[in-house]
Design an enzyme around this catalytic site. Structure first.
Site, short mmCIF file in Angstrom:
data_model
loop_
_atom_site.label_atom_id
_atom_site.label_comp_id
_atom_site.label_asym_id
_atom_site.label_seq_id
_atom_site.Cartn_x
_atom_site.Cartn_y
_atom_site.Cartn_z
N THR A 199 -7.52 1.64 3.87
CA THR A 199 -8.86 1.29 4.35
C THR A 199 -9.57 2.58 4.74
O THR A 199 -8.94 3.59 5.06
CB THR A 199 -8.81 0.34 5.57
OG1 THR A 199 -8.06 0.95 6.62
CG2 THR A 199 -8.21 -1.00 5.21
N ASP A 200 -10.88 2.53 4.72
CA ASP A 200 -11.70 3.67 5.12
C ASP A 200 -11.90 3.67 6.63
O ASP A 200 -11.53 2.72 7.32
CB ASP A 200 -13.06 3.60 4.42
CG ASP A 200 -12.95 3.84 2.92
OD1 ASP A 200 -12.05 4.58 2.50
OD2 ASP A 200 -13.78 3.28 2.18
#
Length: 84
Positions: free
Chosen positions: A51-52
């Site tokens: 995930t960012d």
């Protein structure tokens, strides 16, 4: 060597994504720190995805290899107590 896997949920606010980065607080760095505290040895985790920065996750799978038995119920309770 036994491979252990668990499902992880987190709110990504305050993290620089899920994957470990130098000098950044990430979900993976926090999970590995908790595992090290719990089982008293350095553990490398593998995440099923990434995930960012700031992104939440629900149901992300994480696995690691360890050569001793782990009691699942105690492991889950302990990890929940150690993780922020």
């Amino acid at each position: 060597m036994t491979r252990y896997a668990f499902r992880l949920e987190y709110i990504g606010k305050g993290y620089f994504g899920s994957q470990k980065q130098p000098k950044r607080v990430t979900v993976q760095s926090e999970v590995e720190k908790a595992l090290c505290t719990l089982i008293k040895t350095k553990i490398r985790t593998i995440f099923s995805g990434r995930t960012d920065k700031g992104v939440n996750a629900k149901g992300q799978i994480v696995h690691f290899d360890y050569d001793k038995p782990i009691v699942a119920s105690r492991f889950c309770n302990s990890m929940n107590g150690l993780l922020p």
